[in-house]
Motif scaffolding. Structure first.
Motif, short mmCIF file in Angstrom:
data_model
loop_
_atom_site.label_atom_id
_atom_site.label_comp_id
_atom_site.label_asym_id
_atom_site.label_seq_id
_atom_site.Cartn_x
_atom_site.Cartn_y
_atom_site.Cartn_z
N LEU A 125 -12.42 -13.54 -9.73
CA LEU A 125 -12.76 -14.27 -8.50
C LEU A 125 -13.21 -13.33 -7.39
CD1 LEU A 125 -11.24 -17.11 -6.64
CD2 LEU A 125 -10.42 -14.89 -5.87
N ASN A 276 -1.10 -10.91 -8.19
CA ASN A 276 -1.06 -11.92 -9.25
C ASN A 276 -2.39 -12.63 -9.32
OD1 ASN A 276 1.93 -11.69 -9.36
ND2 ASN A 276 1.67 -12.53 -7.30
N GLU A 278 -3.95 -16.05 -11.41
CA GLU A 278 -3.61 -17.18 -12.29
C GLU A 278 -2.12 -17.48 -12.33
OE1 GLU A 278 -6.31 -18.57 -13.81
OE2 GLU A 278 -7.79 -16.94 -14.08
N HIS A 364 -11.81 -22.23 -9.79
CA HIS A 364 -11.98 -21.12 -10.73
C HIS A 364 -10.99 -21.13 -11.88
CE1 HIS A 364 -14.83 -18.71 -8.26
NE2 HIS A 364 -14.25 -19.37 -7.28
N ASN A 471 -21.44 -19.10 -13.13
CA ASN A 471 -21.34 -17.78 -12.49
C ASN A 471 -22.50 -16.88 -12.90
OD1 ASN A 471 -17.68 -17.35 -12.61
ND2 ASN A 471 -19.01 -18.41 -11.19
N TYR A 560 -3.51 -15.79 -22.15
CA TYR A 560 -4.60 -16.69 -22.54
C TYR A 560 -5.86 -15.92 -22.91
CZ TYR A 560 -7.58 -16.64 -18.31
OH TYR A 560 -8.45 -16.28 -17.32
N GLU A 659 -10.58 -20.04 -20.30
CA GLU A 659 -11.29 -19.09 -19.42
C GLU A 659 -12.35 -19.87 -18.67
OE1 GLU A 659 -11.06 -16.33 -17.60
OE2 GLU A 659 -10.98 -14.99 -19.35
N ALA A 660 -12.20 -19.98 -17.35
CA ALA A 660 -13.12 -20.83 -16.60
C ALA A 660 -14.57 -20.43 -16.86
CB ALA A 660 -12.81 -20.76 -15.11
N SER A 661 -14.86 -19.14 -16.72
CA SER A 661 -16.22 -18.68 -17.00
C SER A 661 -16.18 -17.33 -17.71
CB SER A 661 -17.01 -18.55 -15.69
OG SER A 661 -18.14 -17.72 -15.88
N GLY A 662 -15.53 -16.37 -17.04
CA GLY A 662 -15.68 -14.98 -17.45
C GLY A 662 -16.95 -14.47 -16.81
C1 26W Z 1 -2.52 -17.81 -6.33
C2 26W Z 1 -2.57 -17.01 -7.58
C3 26W Z 1 -3.97 -16.97 -8.10
C4 26W Z 1 -4.75 -15.87 -7.77
C5 26W Z 1 -6.05 -15.82 -8.22
C6 26W Z 1 -4.47 -17.98 -8.86
C7 26W Z 1 -5.77 -17.93 -9.30
C8 26W Z 1 -6.56 -16.85 -8.98
C9 26W Z 1 -7.99 -16.79 -9.42
C10 26W Z 1 -8.64 -18.13 -9.33
C11 26W Z 1 -8.07 -16.18 -10.78
C12 26W Z 1 -9.46 -15.81 -11.17
O1 26W Z 1 -9.93 -14.75 -10.79
N1 26W Z 1 -10.13 -16.67 -11.94
C13 26W Z 1 -11.36 -16.23 -12.60
O2 26W Z 1 -12.46 -16.54 -11.80
C14 26W Z 1 -13.65 -16.00 -12.37
C15 26W Z 1 -14.78 -16.23 -11.40
O3 26W Z 1 -15.12 -17.57 -11.34
C16 26W Z 1 -13.91 -16.61 -13.73
O4 26W Z 1 -15.02 -15.97 -14.29
C17 26W Z 1 -12.70 -16.40 -14.64
O5 26W Z 1 -12.89 -17.08 -15.85
C18 26W Z 1 -11.45 -16.91 -13.95
O6 26W Z 1 -10.31 -16.59 -14.72
#
Ligand code: 26W
Length: 823
Positions: A125, A276, A278, A364, A471, A560, A659-662
């Motif tokens: 993200l 953290n 996810e 995401h 993405n 995951y 995996e939302a996108s990667g």
């Molecule tokens: C609050 C804890 C927390 C922190 C960060 C929850 C969730 C996140 C992010 C949403 C995690 C993240 O980076 N997700 C990733 O986002 C990318 C950009 O869209 C995608 O390519 C990945 O698949 C996704 O895991």
């Protein structure tokens, strides 16, 4: 006429050399004989910054004059990576600077390596936000990135005895030449306290918020220059400080300690990035961070808007498109309402209309543990006024839902902004959906799953709000900067337009049958592999064979994402060699990199497992260099730039649907790696683009994963019926990788055998078979190179320029503006 270049703006080699010498003297206070490498880096960085500032001034002036619409990208994370090399590329002065630096007896690559990267993000993200800032500027779209200037970014990772150890990231300790401190650009942010109703001078019911704490947000701006254009946007990050006025009461009663302590507490807000991803933790400080940066940012937008002559907030949404990067900034919906209602005396209906037209929300992740919710108790204590506003948004929203569907109580409960199934919580995703005019996922599959699962009720209510925005990543950093060899080979064949129009890479298809070209292509890959091999030897002491297949998985460590499935394959090959010492296998080097959240026990155990297997395999004489396993410590943007260009095989092996996108998948493919992957996230679209014959597909599909879950998945049956799999699991259990300790990996094995929530055992055989195909394919180097070229030629869709164009057209209604340099 005689043209004399200004030392602060000139781009000639001699001018650049003079400017560096000047900055070394007047900024670092050093002369060459006593300067450190870092002094020279700083001198060069300031030289580049001067040239950015020139463009920034012209940009800002044009934006004001042309009354542009500004895209505001709100993100708790910006994983920018080092700035120097990227700015040289975008300014198009890499060659000049290279020469100027060499003339001064220095090495440009060494100077670039001096820069400590700003690790203000966790992973996907945060890095996406950085790619989007590059594309916004390159497409000449007026934009501001708003976030937090964490004093400590993502921790540095060390590996001790195979375990991850977290070290504080002190990225600011040698100074940051790219940011401009703007103490005059400051806003107050209230926290805590209570609210009071009152009647205003027109007899209207109003609410006042009396906080018990106020913190001040101070802006730090970093210029973001587009590629070969003058557009220079801003990344504006907020640092928290204590406002001077708020300490006085404590001083008056002589409580010196208390006054100073208030300062300390306030400054904590922007102290450290939560490591953290996810996984939500529900910590008060995290909510304070979110509210802090969102409030500063919205106040800043409002000031910019009202500074324009004749503007009223009634047209705010015509000048600002605000994108929520996941729900981390979703409190912005309630904050903009509060600012409009309480500070600018708008009526509810109009305030709500402006708010909805302003925001867009990008989701995401589908993982339930990543969906943010805040306990009502904590929320109300910290943001009492926002809780009232959220209740009122909810009341009006649910009334509207009841009109459509009065009897479906379940649906009303699911749509509610408040989760009342047990303890009560504010649901941030629901707030983001209700408060936005546009909602999007980050890959085609992900958007479909959003509509069918977590946001299903919202989709049924407002299908027109939903769209997909797959993405993308910036080719400037992820090809031009990190893979100069490939860049010049490509440009020698098709010119360099592809850097701005990545779809032009298609022209490479006509060279696939050119054996000379293929030879050059292979040579560049080999060079990149040699470079990585050198780095690996320096950092880990492990010697690897650059001719072996480089099989790489770099990303955050998460169950995951299934790094441990990769390990099961490694042990499978190891067993085969042990059974048949003369077995002919394609030599492979398995490379891993990634950080685990410090509190995520299983992820840390996976790191320990990788290192333990590496220790045994790398030391076994029986293996005889047919396999090596490497865990690269401290994976970050800088290291990514070394890794992607050196990969033969990209591991994208998440459980389908998770995996939302990667985005790493795109970076690998852009650099000529082939992918082994599941039908997950953007893998689906990558495969579609590059052709199924150029992609190694395995594993269950999303529907099959769901179906197996519902019918009752039993990992034991796979273990019992597959001798090869059983042998692998039993070998880990035997303690052979843990100096005889049979308990060490027990939690991991128990999870796999008894629950296996990510279905590794179900996908094991399919993965092993597919890896066998990979090994066979690699033996035909000519054909492998063809596939590699076709991957690059057909990857154009995954430029972040394409993503940003879609956001501009479908969500932001933002237009480009060409910036002329002023004299
Ligand atoms: C609050 C804890 C927390 C922190 C960060 C929850 C969730 C996140 C992010 C949403 C995690 C993240 O980076 N997700 C990733 O986002 C990318 C950009 O869209 C995608 O390519 C990945 O698949 C996704 O895991």
């Amino acid at each position: 006429t005689l043209q004399i270049e200004d030392d602060r703006t000139g781009l000639g080699i001699e001018t650049l050399r003079r400017a560096m010498a000047d900055n070394l003297f007047y900024i670092q206070g050093k002369y060459p004989e006593i300067a450190t490498k870092n002094d020279f880096y700083m001198a060069l960085a300031y030289t580049v910054r001067d040239r950015l500032l020139k463009r920034w001034i012209s940009t800002t002036r044009s934006y004001v004059k042309n009354d542009v619409k500004v895209v505001c990208y709100l993100s708790a994370e910006f994983l920018m990576g080092p700035q120097l090399g990227n700015n040289l590329i975008n300014l198009d002065i890499y060659e000049q600077v290279h020469k100027a630096v060499t003339e001064s007896g220095l090495n440009i690559e060494e100077l670039i390596e001096q820069e400590e990267e700003p690790g203000l993000g966790n992973g996907g993200l945060g890095r996406l936000a950085a790619c989007y800032m590059d594309s916004l500027a390159s497409l000449e779209i007026p934009a501001i990135g708003y976030g937090i200037r964490y004093e400590f970014g993502i921790f540095d990772q060390e590996i001790r005895d195979g375990w991850q150890v977290e070290i504080t990231d002190k990225w600011l300790q040698w100074g940051n030449p790219w940011e401009i401190h703007r103490p005059e650009l400051a806003y107050e942010v209230k926290l805590g306290g209570h609210t009071e109703p009152y009647t205003d001078q027109y007899g209207n019911y109003r609410v006042r918020w009396i906080p018990d704490q106020v913190v001040k947000g101070i802006a730090y701006d970093t210029p973001i220059l587009g590629y070969k254009v003058n557009t220079t946007n801003i990344l504006r990050l907020w640092k928290a400080e204590a406002p001077e006025s708020f300490d006085f009461q404590s001083f008056n009663v002589g409580d010196y300690y208390g006054a100073v302590n208030k300062k300390v507490v306030s400054e904590n807000i922007s102290k450290v990035l939560y490591p953290n991803d996810e996984q939500v933790q529900g910590k008060q400080l995290r909510l304070e961070q979110q509210y802090f940066f969102v409030s500063c940012s919205l106040q800043n937008m409002i000031r910019i808007h009202l500074d324009r002559p004749g503007k009223s907030l009634a047209t705010f949404h015509e000048n600002f498109a605000v994108q929520l990067n996941d729900t981390h900034p979703a409190i912005g919906v309630a904050e903009l309402m509060r600012l409009l209602l309480d500070e600018h005396q708008f009526a509810w209906e109009q305030a709500w209309d402006i708010t909805q037209k302003t925001f867009g929300y990008t989701n995401h992740t589908l993982l339930p543990e990543a969906l943010e919710k805040w306990s009502i108790n904590l929320f109300g204590k910290l943001l009492p006024r926002h809780l009232e506003i959220i209740y009122e948004i909810n009341r009006r929203f649910l009334d509207q839902v009841r009109l459509q569907d009065p009897y479906d109580q379940g649906k009303i409960a699911r749509l509610s902004l408040i989760d009342e199934t047990g303890d009560r919580y504010v649901r941030m995703a629901n707030l983001a959906c209700v408060g936005s005019h546009a909602i999007n996922g980050v890959a085609a599959l992900h958007t479909e799953l959003l509509k069918q699962t977590v946001l299903r009720d919202f989709y049924q209510l407002w299908p027109e709000k939903f769209s997909n925005k797959t993405n993308g990543v910036t080719p400037r950093r992820w090809i031009v900067l990190s893979n100069p060899g490939l860049t010049s080979l490509i440009s020698s064949k098709i010119g360099d337009n592809w850097i701005k129009h990545l779809e032009d890479l298609r022209q490479l298809e006509s060279f696939v049958e050119d054996s000379n070209f293929r030879q050059q292509w292979r040579q560049i890959k080999l060079e990149n592999k040699r470079n990585l091999a050198k780095y690996i030897q320096k950092k880990t002491g492990i010697v690897i064979n650059p001719e072996s297949l480089f099989d790489i998985q770099v990303k955050r460590i998460h169950e995951y994402k299934r790094q441990h499935l990769n390990v099961l394959h490694i042990i499978t090959l190891y067993n085969r060699i042990k059974h048949n010492p003369d077995l002919e296998i394609t030599p492979r080097t398995f490379i891993f990199g990634g950080k685990a959240a410090p509190g995520y026990y299983m992820a840390k155990l996976i790191i320990k497992l990788i290192n333990s297997v590496a220790e045994v395999v790398n030391a076994d004489p029986c293996v005889r260099d047919r396999m090596k396993v490497v865990f690269l410590p401290d994976y970050n943007v800088t290291l990514g730039q070394r890794v992607y260009p050196a990969a033969d095989l990209s591991e994208q092996i998440s459980t389908a649907g998770l995996e939302a996108s990667g985005t790493g998948n795109m970076k690998f493919s852009m650099n000529g790696a082939l992918t082994i992957g599941t039908l997950d996230g953007a893998n689906v679209e990558i495969r579609q683009e590059v052709g199924e014959e150029n992609f190694f597909l395995f594993g269950l599909r999303t529907e099959e994963v769901y179906a197996l879950k519902t019918q009752g998945y039993n990992p034991w049956s796979y273990y019992n019926s597959n001798p090869q799999l059983k042998e692998v699991i039993d070998l880990i259990a035997s303690g052979i990788f843990s100096h005889g300790d049979t308990g060490l990996f027990r939690p991991l094995l128990d999870s796999l055998l008894h629950h296996d929530p990510f279905m590794l055992l179900a996908d094991y055989q399919s993965y092993i078979d597919c890896q066998e195909q990979v090994s066979q394919a690699y033996r035909n180097q000519d054909n492998w190179t063809r596939m590699s070229i076709l991957n690059v030629a057909r990857i154009g869709k995954f430029s972040s320029d394409r993503s940003i164009q879609e956001y501009c057209q479908d969500i932001w209604q933002a237009k480009s503006l060409t910036i002329e340099l002023e004299e």
